[in-house]
Design a protein around this motif. Structure first.
Motif, PDB file in Angstrom:
ATOM      1  N   LEU A 132      -3.189   4.380  -1.822  1.00 66.40           N
ATOM      2  CA  LEU A 132      -3.313   3.673  -3.088  1.00 66.40           C
ATOM      3  C   LEU A 132      -3.053   2.207  -2.757  1.00 66.40           C
ATOM      4  O   LEU A 132      -1.989   1.853  -2.242  1.00 66.40           O
ATOM      5  N   LEU A 133      -4.070   1.378  -2.994  1.00 63.74           N
ATOM      6  CA  LEU A 133      -3.953  -0.032  -2.648  1.00 63.74           C
ATOM      7  C   LEU A 133      -4.700  -0.893  -3.638  1.00 63.74           C
ATOM      8  O   LEU A 133      -5.562  -0.414  -4.375  1.00 63.74           O
ATOM      9  N   SER A 134      -4.367  -2.157  -3.648  1.00 63.54           N
ATOM     10  CA  SER A 134      -5.082  -3.117  -4.471  1.00 63.54           C
ATOM     11  C   SER A 134      -6.302  -3.565  -3.674  1.00 63.54           C
ATOM     12  O   SER A 134      -6.200  -3.905  -2.498  1.00 63.54           O
ATOM     13  N   TYR A 135      -7.447  -3.576  -4.330  1.00 63.54           N
ATOM     14  CA  TYR A 135      -8.706  -3.927  -3.677  1.00 63.54           C
ATOM     15  C   TYR A 135      -9.403  -5.002  -4.500  1.00 63.54           C
ATOM     16  O   TYR A 135      -9.539  -4.869  -5.721  1.00 63.54           O
ATOM     17  N   GLU A 136      -9.834  -6.057  -3.822  1.00 58.76           N
ATOM     18  CA  GLU A 136     -10.565  -7.117  -4.513  1.00 58.76           C
ATOM     19  C   GLU A 136     -12.029  -6.690  -4.618  1.00 58.76           C
ATOM     20  O   GLU A 136     -12.813  -6.875  -3.698  1.00 58.76           O
ATOM     21  N   HIS A 137     -12.370  -6.127  -5.760  1.00 58.74           N
ATOM     22  CA  HIS A 137     -13.728  -5.603  -5.968  1.00 58.74           C
ATOM     23  C   HIS A 137     -14.699  -6.668  -6.465  1.00 58.74           C
ATOM     24  O   HIS A 137     -15.907  -6.460  -6.440  1.00 58.74           O
ATOM     25  N   HIS A 138     -14.167  -7.783  -6.929  1.00 61.68           N
ATOM     26  CA  HIS A 138     -15.038  -8.852  -7.422  1.00 61.68           C
ATOM     27  C   HIS A 138     -14.504 -10.193  -6.911  1.00 61.68           C
ATOM     28  O   HIS A 138     -13.777 -10.902  -7.609  1.00 61.68           O
ATOM     29  N   PRO A 139     -14.879 -10.561  -5.663  1.00 59.83           N
ATOM     30  CA  PRO A 139     -14.352 -11.778  -5.054  1.00 59.83           C
ATOM     31  C   PRO A 139     -15.110 -13.050  -5.449  1.00 59.83           C
ATOM     32  O   PRO A 139     -15.058 -14.047  -4.737  1.00 59.83           O
ATOM     33  N   ALA A 140     -15.773 -13.037  -6.560  1.00 54.43           N
ATOM     34  CA  ALA A 140     -16.610 -14.163  -6.995  1.00 54.43           C
ATOM     35  C   ALA A 140     -15.797 -15.430  -7.249  1.00 54.43           C
ATOM     36  O   ALA A 140     -14.633 -15.372  -7.639  1.00 54.43           O
ATOM     37  N   ALA A 141     -16.448 -16.557  -7.050  1.00 54.75           N
ATOM     38  CA  ALA A 141     -15.862 -17.850  -7.407  1.00 54.75           C
ATOM     39  C   ALA A 141     -16.131 -18.054  -8.896  1.00 54.75           C
ATOM     40  O   ALA A 141     -16.957 -18.865  -9.303  1.00 54.75           O
ATOM     41  N   ILE A 185       0.864  -1.186   0.000  1.00 54.40           N
ATOM     42  CA  ILE A 185       0.000   0.000   0.000  1.00 54.40           C
ATOM     43  C   ILE A 185       0.897   1.230   0.000  1.00 54.40           C
ATOM     44  O   ILE A 185       1.895   1.276   0.723  1.00 54.40           O
ATOM     45  N   GLN A 186       0.524   2.234  -0.771  1.00 58.71           N
ATOM     46  CA  GLN A 186       1.274   3.490  -0.820  1.00 58.71           C
ATOM     47  C   GLN A 186       0.448   4.607  -0.194  1.00 58.71           C
ATOM     48  O   GLN A 186      -0.747   4.724  -0.455  1.00 58.71           O
ATOM     49  N   ARG A 187       1.103   5.433   0.640  1.00 52.00           N
ATOM     50  CA  ARG A 187       0.479   6.643   1.174  1.00 52.00           C
ATOM     51  C   ARG A 187       0.928   7.801   0.292  1.00 52.00           C
ATOM     52  O   ARG A 187       2.109   7.940  -0.010  1.00 52.00           O
ATOM     53  N   LEU A 188      -0.016   8.605  -0.132  1.00 48.85           N
ATOM     54  CA  LEU A 188       0.267   9.728  -1.022  1.00 48.85           C
ATOM     55  C   LEU A 188      -0.407  10.981  -0.508  1.00 48.85           C
ATOM     56  O   LEU A 188      -1.378  10.917   0.250  1.00 48.85           O
TER      57      LEU A 188
END
Length: 159
Positions: free
Chosen positions: A60-69, A33-36
């Motif tokens: 700024l971070l990576s986010y799992e917006h679609h955790p579907a199987a 994660i980056q702090r800006l």
């Protein structure tokens, strides 16, 4: 707009990210994660559904917006503003900060598979959203900033 295509944009919850702002640089780096500090316009917060002001603290971070199987399971970069309160747009409301953008609109079924996708100008999002929601197999939509591909928000049908 008919009841079948009535919608609401759903912002991410602030409480999911608040603890991250208390972490030091090393702890953030371990989590990738980056702090800006916003150095100008263009930082769209997924909690507030608007642009953060110049000088604002954000992550700024990576986010799992679609955790579907599903093969469509997805994550990607998002910005979250430190002082952001969760936006609750009214049914059918598109925040003003989204109007000048170009968006990829993706429709998903109950299994989390993409069943339709298109690109729409922010000024025309309502008609694109309504078109996808008219399909009975549409469970929800995602909006992504088309040029960079980053997740913007989820769109849900309002009953």
């Amino acid at each position: 707009m008919t009841s079948r295509d009535a919608f609401r944009l759903t912002a991410l919850p602030a409480e999911s990210f608040a603890p991250l702002f208390a972490l030091d640089a090393n702890a953030l780096a371990e989590r990738r994660i980056q702090r800006l500090a916003a150095d100008g316009p263009g930082y769209f917060c997924r909690v507030g559904l608007g642009h953060v002001g110049t000088g604002s603290d954000l992550l700024l971070l990576s986010y799992e917006h679609h955790p579907a199987a599903s093969p469509y399971r997805a994550s990607g970069p998002i910005f979250v503003g430190h002082a952001a309160a969760r936006a609750h747009p009214a049914p059918g409301e598109i925040p003003g900060a989204m109007r000048p953008g170009l968006f990829a609109v993706k429709a998903y079924d109950a299994q989390g598979d993409i069943i339709n996708a298109d690109v729409a100008e922010g000024a025309a999002l309502e008609s694109q959203i309504a078109r996808f929601l008219r399909r009975p197999d549409t469970e929800f939509l995602h909006l992504h900033f088309a040029r960079r591909g980053c997740y913007a928000c989820r769109v849900e049908r309002v009953d």
